[in-house]
Design an enzyme around this catalytic site. Structure first.
Site, PDB file in Angstrom:
ATOM      1  CD  GLU A 183      -1.883   2.272   1.475  1.00 57.63           C
ATOM      2  OE1 GLU A 183      -1.306   3.022   0.650  1.00 57.63           O
ATOM      3  OE2 GLU A 183      -2.241   2.639   2.590  1.00 57.63           O
ATOM      4  CG  HIS A 371      -6.215   7.325   4.598  1.00 57.75           C
ATOM      5  ND1 HIS A 371      -6.387   6.121   3.946  1.00 57.75           N
ATOM      6  CD2 HIS A 371      -4.879   7.581   4.546  1.00 57.75           C
ATOM      7  CE1 HIS A 371      -5.226   5.668   3.549  1.00 57.75           C
ATOM      8  NE2 HIS A 371      -4.291   6.534   3.890  1.00 57.75           N
TER       9      HIS A 371
END
Length: 427
Positions: A183, A371
């Site tokens: 990620e 986010h």
């Protein structure tokens, strides 16, 4: 993550230097890299894993990795804070999409060797172990690796998940791997330059035809109108409890808009169809490509409105290598389609063989919130645009010479006979 820096905004081709700025509304979200532990449950730091496993032959000698700078040390240290990892894990769109991608590609993972680049707390590594991976190297340069190792032990997976504490550029794994998962995406996709470590892992360890998750990424941009944000930050000073404080407005613009702002907007704030700034194929992209990315654009406004700046967002796609003999047919997109909110212009389309087969994590204004939100580069003064008015120019994103994890943003744009330049640094 905080973005910011010194940039200028000129009119009619002139560049007007701005005052040094204050930090914007951005939130810290920094990425860690490289870590691993030994199969007996201890944390491994910079050793050859093959010396412990005793079954792999050394790979080719690699050229010397880039030095670890003081900026890198500070970057890794920032990821030792649990709050950053809590924020990322609580992002359900992010975490659940990664878990779904792992299970969707279980046939590539089961019985295979996986590297998790920038493993953080180790959650993706554990997902891979649960999917049947033979061995997972969880690599992270932050001290969060210590906690990751404890999490792995608490879940009884120390025989499968090897936590390596160090940069992916420095740790040694003396066997080829079948899968790389990471990620790595920062705000505006490329901020933090973590993709370079994924590329390094790919070039060092990935078998030919191996799987990289995510497999592709696409960065978009579009003109935006956000009068509420402008009014809240700037027009407020026109009348403060009956007092004319408009003398504060110029400083307020500096403080509010000098730096790129990480915030959430909606599709209603977007004035045009977006265009692609950069499409990345993680199987083939070279580190040198990321030093500087330039794209030209030409937008046509869909409405009459003040244009307050440009918005940026991205997709990442989880699909198997093109050479794979079988395609998964059960994939679904978390937002029901492309983050571009509409088909991209011809020539800017993402390179999918069949979009319905791809699992997509989107940070589009119209997708479920993440986010990452969106990144907005605001002008100091809005531009009034009419319906069908053309806005054209170029954008260049480049690694900062000051710190390669910072990103320079250079925008040139023109509309209705006026030309502008804005430069900023995302810190």
């Amino acid at each position: 993550m905080q973005s910011g820096g010194d940039y200028s905004n000129g009119f009619h081709g002139e560049v007007e230097k701005q005052l040094p700025g204050l930090s914007s509304f951005g939130r810290a979200k920094r990425r860690s890299r490289g870590v691993a532990h030994d199969p007996r449950g201890g944390l491994t730091n910079g050793v050859r894993v093959s010396d412990q496993l005793g079954e792999q032959k050394p790979l080719e000698t690699q050229k010397s990795p880039p030095p670890c700078t003081d900026f890198d040390v500070a970057y890794f240290h920032s990821y030792a804070h649990v709050g950053i990892h809590e924020e990322m894990i609580k992002d359900r769109a992010r975490t659940e999409t990664y878990k779904e991608a792992i299970m969707q590609h279980q046939s590539f993972i089961q019985g295979k060797v996986v590297v998790d680049v920038g493993c953080g707390t180790g959650i993706l590594s554990i997902f891979c172990a649960q999917a049947g991976a033979k061995r997972v190297y969880a690599v992270d340069a932050s001290d969060i690796a210590v906690q990751a190792n404890e999490v792995v032990k608490a879940n009884g997976l120390s025989d499968k998940v090897i936590v390596l504490h160090g940069r992916v550029e420095d740790v040694e794994i003396d066997e080829e791997v079948d899968v790389i998962i990471s990620e790595w995406m920062g705000y505006m996709l490329l901020y933090e330059s973590m993709l370079g470590s994924v590329i390094t892992a790919r070039d060092r360890w990935l078998k030919p035809g191996g799987l990289i998750l995510p497999s592709h990424a696409t960065l978009y941009m579009a003109p935006v109108s956000h009068p509420d944000r402008y009014s809240h930050s700037i027009d407020f000073w026109r009348n403060v409890y009956g007092i004319d404080m408009s003398a504060m407005m110029q400083l307020a613009k500096q403080c509010a808009f000098e730096e790129p702002s990480v915030e959430s907007i909606s599709g209603e704030n977007v004035l045009t169809w977006p265009e692609v700034v950069k499409h990345i194929d993680c199987q083939t992209v070279k580190i040198q490509e990321l030093d500087s990315v330039t794209a030209r654009y030409k937008f046509k406004s869909m409405m009459r409105a003040p244009m307050h700046g440009f918005g940026f967002w991205f997709d990442v796609e989880f699909s198997e290598p093109a050479s794979s003999p079988a395609k998964t047919t059960s994939a679904t997109s978390v937002d029901g389609g492309s983050s571009s909110m509409s088909p991209s212009r011809e020539g800017n389309q993402k390179k999918r063989s069949n979009p319905s087969d791809a699992l997509v994590l989107s940070t589009s204004p119209e997708a479920p919130p993440t986010h990452w939100q969106q990144t907005i580069v605001y002008f100091y003064d809005p531009i009034d645009v009419e319906q069908d008015q053309v806005i054209e120019g170029s954008v260049t994103l480049s690694q900062s010479k000051e710190n390669r994890r910072f990103m320079n943003i250079h925008l040139e744009y023109s509309s209705a006979g006026r030309s502008f330049v804005k430069e900023s640094v995302m810190r």
